[in-house]
Structures are given as structure tokens and as C-alpha cells.
Scaffold this active site. Sequence first.
Site, PDB file in Angstrom:
ATOM      1  N   HIS A 115       0.842  -1.194   0.000  1.00 32.24           N
ATOM      2  CA  HIS A 115       0.000   0.000   0.000  1.00 32.24           C
ATOM      3  C   HIS A 115       0.871   1.236   0.000  1.00 32.24           C
ATOM      4  O   HIS A 115       1.802   1.357   0.793  1.00 32.24           O
ATOM      5  CB  HIS A 115      -0.905   0.015   1.235  1.00 32.24           C
ATOM      6  CG  HIS A 115      -1.912   1.126   1.215  1.00 32.24           C
ATOM      7  ND1 HIS A 115      -3.182   0.960   0.699  1.00 32.24           N
ATOM      8  CD2 HIS A 115      -1.842   2.407   1.628  1.00 32.24           C
ATOM      9  CE1 HIS A 115      -3.848   2.105   0.801  1.00 32.24           C
ATOM     10  NE2 HIS A 115      -3.058   3.002   1.358  1.00 32.24           N
ATOM     11  N   ASP A 123     -14.284   3.930   6.737  1.00 31.59           N
ATOM     12  CA  ASP A 123     -13.151   4.697   6.196  1.00 31.59           C
ATOM     13  C   ASP A 123     -13.591   5.556   5.015  1.00 31.59           C
ATOM     14  O   ASP A 123     -13.140   6.688   4.867  1.00 31.59           O
ATOM     15  CB  ASP A 123     -11.993   3.780   5.790  1.00 31.59           C
ATOM     16  CG  ASP A 123     -10.849   4.616   5.214  1.00 31.59           C
ATOM     17  OD1 ASP A 123     -10.332   5.476   5.948  1.00 31.59           O
ATOM     18  OD2 ASP A 123     -10.525   4.462   4.031  1.00 31.59           O
ATOM     19  N   ARG A 135     -12.693  13.959   5.849  1.00 35.18           N
ATOM     20  CA  ARG A 135     -11.344  14.520   6.061  1.00 35.18           C
ATOM     21  C   ARG A 135     -10.900  15.331   4.845  1.00 35.18           C
ATOM     22  O   ARG A 135     -10.249  16.365   4.972  1.00 35.18           O
ATOM     23  CB  ARG A 135     -10.352  13.383   6.329  1.00 35.18           C
ATOM     24  CG  ARG A 135     -10.538  12.752   7.695  1.00 35.18           C
ATOM     25  CD  ARG A 135      -9.774  11.451   7.793  1.00 35.18           C
ATOM     26  NE  ARG A 135      -8.353  11.614   7.574  1.00 35.18           N
ATOM     27  CZ  ARG A 135      -7.564  10.701   7.010  1.00 35.18           C
ATOM     28  NH1 ARG A 135      -8.060   9.548   6.609  1.00 35.18           N
ATOM     29  NH2 ARG A 135      -6.284  10.927   6.850  1.00 35.18           N
ATOM     30  N   SER A 153      -6.814   4.815   8.688  1.00 40.08           N
ATOM     31  CA  SER A 153      -7.435   4.694   7.367  1.00 40.08           C
ATOM     32  C   SER A 153      -6.743   3.595   6.548  1.00 40.08           C
ATOM     33  O   SER A 153      -7.385   2.692   6.008  1.00 40.08           O
ATOM     34  CB  SER A 153      -7.322   6.049   6.657  1.00 40.08           C
ATOM     35  OG  SER A 153      -7.604   5.942   5.292  1.00 40.08           O
ATOM     36  N   LYS A 198      -8.129  -0.767   6.126  1.00 34.39           N
ATOM     37  CA  LYS A 198      -8.382  -1.393   4.824  1.00 34.39           C
ATOM     38  C   LYS A 198      -7.472  -2.600   4.623  1.00 34.39           C
ATOM     39  O   LYS A 198      -7.871  -3.632   4.096  1.00 34.39           O
ATOM     40  CB  LYS A 198      -8.153  -0.382   3.693  1.00 34.39           C
ATOM     41  CG  LYS A 198      -9.254   0.666   3.634  1.00 34.39           C
ATOM     42  CD  LYS A 198      -9.003   1.687   2.550  1.00 34.39           C
ATOM     43  CE  LYS A 198      -7.852   2.590   2.864  1.00 34.39           C
ATOM     44  NZ  LYS A 198      -8.000   3.984   2.534  1.00 34.39           N
TER      45      LYS A 198
HETATM   46  N1  URA Z   1      -4.278   6.749   1.931  1.00 35.50           N
HETATM   47  C1  URA Z   1      -5.324   6.257   2.643  1.00 35.50           C
HETATM   48  O1  URA Z   1      -5.847   5.199   2.329  1.00 35.50           O
HETATM   49  N2  URA Z   1      -5.769   6.953   3.686  1.00 35.50           N
HETATM   50  C2  URA Z   1      -5.229   8.116   4.090  1.00 35.50           C
HETATM   51  O2  URA Z   1      -5.670   8.678   5.070  1.00 35.50           O
HETATM   52  C3  URA Z   1      -4.139   8.631   3.334  1.00 35.50           C
HETATM   53  C4  URA Z   1      -3.679   7.920   2.261  1.00 35.50           C
END
Ligand code: URA
Length: 441
Positions: A82, A161, A168, A183, A187
Site C-alpha cells: 500500500h 473509512d 477529512r 485509514s 483497509k
Molecule cells: N491513503 C489512505 O488510504 N488513507 C489516508 O488517510 C491517506 C492515504
Amino acid sequence: MRMYDLIEKKRGGGVLTEQEIREMISGYVKGAIPDYQMAAMLMAVYFRGMTNEETTILTDAVAHSGSMVDLSGIEGIKVDKHSTGGVGDKTTLVAAPIAAACGAKVAKMSGRGLGHTGGTVDKLESIPGFRTSLSQEEFFAVVHQAGLSVIGQSGNLAPADKMLYALRDVTATVDSIPLIAASVMSKKLAAGSDCILLDVKTGSGAFMKTLEDSIALAQTMVAIGENAGRRTAALITNMDIPLGCNIGNALEVVEAVDTLQGKGPADLTEVGLSLAANMLYLAGKGTLELCRQMAEQVLHNGEALGRLVAMVEAQGGDSSVIRDTGKFAKAPYSMEVPAEAQGYVTAIDTEACGIASVMLGAGRETVESVIDFSAGIILHRKPGDAVKPHDSIATLYASDEGLFAAAAKRLTDAYTIGKEQIRPRPLVFARVEKDNVERFS
Ligand code: URA
């Protein structure tokens, strides 16, 4: 629980209890807590922070707000990757096929572009016919067949999220360590892989602008992953300059394919190989040195490209554009952006490059915007390069000539040209594991 009391507690620097955090998240998802109260809480967290324990509970509550994916039906070690978001960041399209070609299983859910940053799902959708929405059976079948599959997040993956992120995004509360950590990791935990490699971007094009903040974010996320029983590590990589030269969806797929053919830009090749080697290391394929050698081998012998082709075909895409990237639909208009001074490029405001690309149609100005896959930018000069007036620093691509003037101005302003040639900074600044930070600079 009164949301008002929780906001007041956090505003005063208090620590929320497990019950308070869990009730807050479930109340928000059910619609019992309105956006304006959650926005106030996010701002309170932004200024007051969260303890590691609060962040861990928040992550778990957000992960469990939807379904937890069970990947046990796929044989072998599943490894995820990620990125916290960057400009020109097409590393998934390089690192995931390399990892798959070396025997790791990559069953990955990716995101769409966010603000000035691009998203892998948008890039993949520039391949005609490519499906990013698959049933679980299809997803597993593609991983069995190709060794990797990249799809969009299913609707029920960490829905809290999605709601929090949207809030946000419009309340200036994105760049907060506990909020980014919760966040990202909610995931990743919900997506079910055994191992998680995080690419934490740092610099002018990243959400975290300083190295120390980026390391702190990485440490928080690695601890959450490890405590949840997933092998987790992070690389801190340079986002002070766009990665590679191409920004925009189809343009980035082309550059990723070039890289898998061994003729990509040096920075993208290096970051792609480092990420792939670390994914393989987490998946238990050997020492880091051995994993790096394996990664280089499948990059150079074409096996990694073969995995990308196999995935594209298995997900309904037209692989002829991968075999011959000249077949990608071209933007009808292009424009060269001239340098305005003589000297050397000393810096590029990377976020501004991302914004210029969005202005050309490569990203979304609003949630409803439709992406123009052919739009974007090819950079011809990067930090350290010499320029003279009228040299082209970049080519812009768009489907509407009217978009060029504003984007060209943004891009020109993003470049700093000075008299002294600067030395390029490292591409990978540090590697973060549980209880260990290895710095490379
Ligand atoms: N990527 C994400 O999935 N969440 C964030 O808060 C910032 C970058």
C-alpha cells in the site's frame, strides 16, 4: 455516550476509551452521528493526536465496520502493498507482477485517485475492457491463474473509512498520523493478506512532508499490522519528485510496462524492485539480498511482464495495448511547456505537478468528475537536469485545448531553476520494521 462529550474530551487532550471509540464509529456508520460532529472530532484528533492504543482501537473499529475478507481459499502466502499516495506512483503495476512472478500471491484491493495523487484502479481502467470489479470467485480465480489480481475496494470494505475519508478530504484533516494510520491499516487488515508492505511517501508530493513524520507514521502502521498478526514493514520513499516521468492514467501504465521491459526510468525501476524485494522478504522467500536478486531476474527475463499480461487478460482487458503500448488511445491535443530560465532544475513542487495533471482531466476535480484516461503530463526535466530557455520541460496531454493554459502555468511555477546543479536525493530513505528503523541517508 454523547458525541458532544467525546468531542469535548478529545478537544481537551483526553484519551478516548475503547467503548467510546467503537460506539462512535458504529454510530457514525449508522447515521446516528452527523457529519458536523464527526468533523469536529476529526479536527480535535488532528490537533490533540491519539495514543497508540486509541489508534489501534480506531483501526480495528473501522476495519470491522464492514466485512473482513477471508483469503484462505487462495493457496500460499498472500502479500499486499500500500502506498500512502504520490504523484506518478505506478509502483503497484511494477512491484506486484514481480512479486507474483517470484511465487508470492498478490490479491490486492486498490484505491482511486485522491486529491492530487493518482490511484491504481483508475490507471488499470485505462486498459480497454479491464474489469476492476470482480466477484470473490472471479478474484480468487485470477490470483490462481496469474498469481496476482488488482481490483477496486468492494463496497463493504471498511465503509467507515470511506465516510471518514470523504469528510477529512473537505475539512483539512487528511495529514494526521493517527487518522492516516487508521485509514490505511483498517483497509489492509480487512483485505485479508498475511503480509503487508507499506510504501510511505515523504516530501512535497506526499501527505507527510517531513522524513521524521513519515517514519512516525510508518512505525504506527507497522505496529498495528504486527499486533494484528500480519507481517508488516514499511519503506519510506522519496516523493519530493514525481516518480518516473509520466503522470496520468494511460501514460503511467505505459511507463510501468516500459519498466517491466527493462527500459523504464531509473527511479521507478529502483523503487519498484525495492518494493518487490521487500514484499518477497515478508512472504518468506529468503533474505532481502536473495529477494532482490529474484526480483531483478524476473524483471529482466520478462516473467514479471508476463504476469501483468496474464492478469490483464484474466480481468477482461485488451492485452494488445500492454504488448504494444503504442496502441493506447492518445490524447487529441498536446502542448510543450518551455523552460523560462537557464540553469539546473533544483526542485519540483510535486503536489503542483499532480494538480496540473488533474486540471488536464487525469484526476477528479469533484466526486462526479469523469477521468480522461489519455490526459496527463510527460516530464522531460527533473531535479539535477540542465535547462536553457525554450527547452521543453514537459509535454501536456488533454482532450480539450482550453485546459492547457492554466495547467502549463501551474507546471511552470512548480519548477525551480537555479545556477547550481544539485545532487539527487536518495529514493528510499529508510526501512521500518517492528522495533527497528534502518536509515539509508
Ligand atoms: N491513503 C489512505 O488510504 N488513507 C489516508 O488517510 C491517506 C492515504
